[in-house]
Scaffold this motif. Structure first.
Motif, PDB file in Angstrom:
ATOM      1  N   THR A  78       0.810  -1.220   0.000  1.00 43.93           N
ATOM      2  CA  THR A  78       0.000   0.000   0.000  1.00 43.93           C
ATOM      3  C   THR A  78       0.844   1.270   0.000  1.00 43.93           C
ATOM      4  OG1 THR A  78      -0.162  -0.112   2.424  1.00 43.93           O
ATOM      5  CG2 THR A  78      -1.960  -1.083   1.152  1.00 43.93           C
ATOM      6  N   MET A  79       2.111   1.154   0.394  1.00 39.36           N
ATOM      7  CA  MET A  79       2.972   2.337   0.417  1.00 39.36           C
ATOM      8  C   MET A  79       3.093   3.001  -0.959  1.00 39.36           C
ATOM      9  SD  MET A  79       4.656   4.458   2.218  1.00 39.36           S
ATOM     10  CE  MET A  79       4.795   3.592   3.791  1.00 39.36           C
TER      11      MET A  79
ATOM     12  N   LEU B 101      -0.650   8.883  -4.606  1.00 39.60           N
ATOM     13  CA  LEU B 101      -1.662   9.895  -4.313  1.00 39.60           C
ATOM     14  C   LEU B 101      -1.028  11.156  -3.727  1.00 39.60           C
ATOM     15  CD1 LEU B 101      -4.417   7.561  -2.824  1.00 39.60           C
ATOM     16  CD2 LEU B 101      -4.275   8.488  -5.144  1.00 39.60           C
ATOM     17  N   PHE B 102      -0.020  10.968  -2.872  1.00 33.82           N
ATOM     18  CA  PHE B 102       0.612  12.125  -2.232  1.00 33.82           C
ATOM     19  C   PHE B 102       1.430  12.928  -3.234  1.00 33.82           C
ATOM     20  CE2 PHE B 102       4.010  14.163   0.247  1.00 33.82           C
ATOM     21  CZ  PHE B 102       3.254  14.857   1.161  1.00 33.82           C
TER      22      PHE B 102
ATOM     23  N   THR C 210       0.003   5.049  -1.616  1.00 32.17           N
ATOM     24  CA  THR C 210       0.013   6.271  -0.816  1.00 32.17           C
ATOM     25  C   THR C 210       0.931   7.317  -1.444  1.00 32.17           C
ATOM     26  OG1 THR C 210      -0.360   4.952   1.178  1.00 32.17           O
ATOM     27  CG2 THR C 210       0.431   7.201   1.483  1.00 32.17           C
TER      28      THR C 210
END
Length: 273
Positions: free
Chosen positions: A44-45, A51-52, A48
């Motif tokens: 999932t990193m 998106l960031f 993330t």
């Protein structure tokens, strides 16, 4: 008792590296199923970060936000492939620290089987774990612009690079033999994609930093992924591995495998000596 059951769960009826490696592969898959937290975190990193970086930093870069996300997704796939260093190191060091590797060495099995089973399990879980990142990438505007055969070649190259880096990580973990130290060093590998073209183009970097970034294997992998997916052409004035990214990635992967496969197997056979 748990460590003993874990180790003895590996069947040793045959002693061929492939058969024993498949048994160790099954052990690692059961281990992931019993404790999926680390797998979920590592998979999932990248989402993330997509998106960031894509939405927070995308509009601040020279590229428009939409284009930057299309540039970023292949880079994150390359960084995910390079994360085999971190996961391979942590898993090997954890087994050494808990005595599982010592138990494996007492069994009548091929010395190649343990690192082979570990790296094969990592390859399988990575192939499955890339699917959510790809789906989120498609949702935020990334598209595969190349043909199907080139795209399949891109995914195959990503898995080959992951397999090669996981052998490097496996050797490091067998060398460190300490779970906590491996976790700390594994966190430090986060800087490797930052010193590459995974997140930003290297064209405007200052001289020495640009040279380091272009000779970083992750840069070749990122450029190869963009090239095969039809997202961007390689820079002609870059260093050779980045200017010829497919050949460069194949060369880096072959070099890593030729060096660290025998080193990892030898290190496992020697144990703590």
């Amino acid at each position: 008792m748990t460590q003993t059951r874990e180790a003895t769960a590996v069947r040793t009826v045959t002693s061929t590296p492939l058969a024993d490696g498949c048994a160790v592969l099954g052990r690692h898959l059961q281990r992931i199923k019993a404790a999926p937290g680390v797998l979920i975190l590592t998979q999932t990193m990248p989402i993330t970060m997509l998106l960031f970086f894509g939405y927070v930093f995308g509009s601040a870069l020279a590229m428009p936000g939409q284009e930057y996300r299309a540039f970023l997704v292949p880079g994150l796939l390359a960084a995910t492939a390079a994360n085999g260093i971190m996961t391979g190191m942590f898993q090997s060091a954890q087994d050494c620290h808990r005595g599982v590797m010592d138990r494996f060495r007492t069994l009548p099995m091929s010395r190649t089987a343990v690192p082979l089973g570990q790296t094969a399990a990592d390859l399988l879980t990575t192939a499955i774990g890339m699917v959510p990142l790809i789906l989120v990438g498609l949702a935020v505007g990334w598209r595969i612009e190349g043909g199907p055969s080139a795209a399949l070649g891109g995914f195959g190259l990503l898995l080959l690079f992951r397999f090669a880096t996981s052998w490097l990580g496996c050797w490091l973990g067998l060398l460190i033999r300490n779970e906590e130290a491996a976790g700390q060093l594994g966190s430090a590998t986060f800087i490797l994609p930052l010193l590459s073209s995974a997140y930003i183009p290297t064209d405007n970097l200052p001289g020495l930093l640009r040279t380091v970034a272009e000779w970083n294997p992750i840069s070749a992998m990122a450029a190869a992924t963009r090239d095969l997916f039809g997202n961007a052409a390689p820079s002609a004035d870059a260093a050779w591995p980045t200017a010829h990214p497919v050949a460069g990635t194949l060369a880096w992967s072959a070099a890593l495998l030729m060096v660290f496969v025998p080193l990892a197997v030898r290190r496992h056979a020697r144990g703590g000596e």
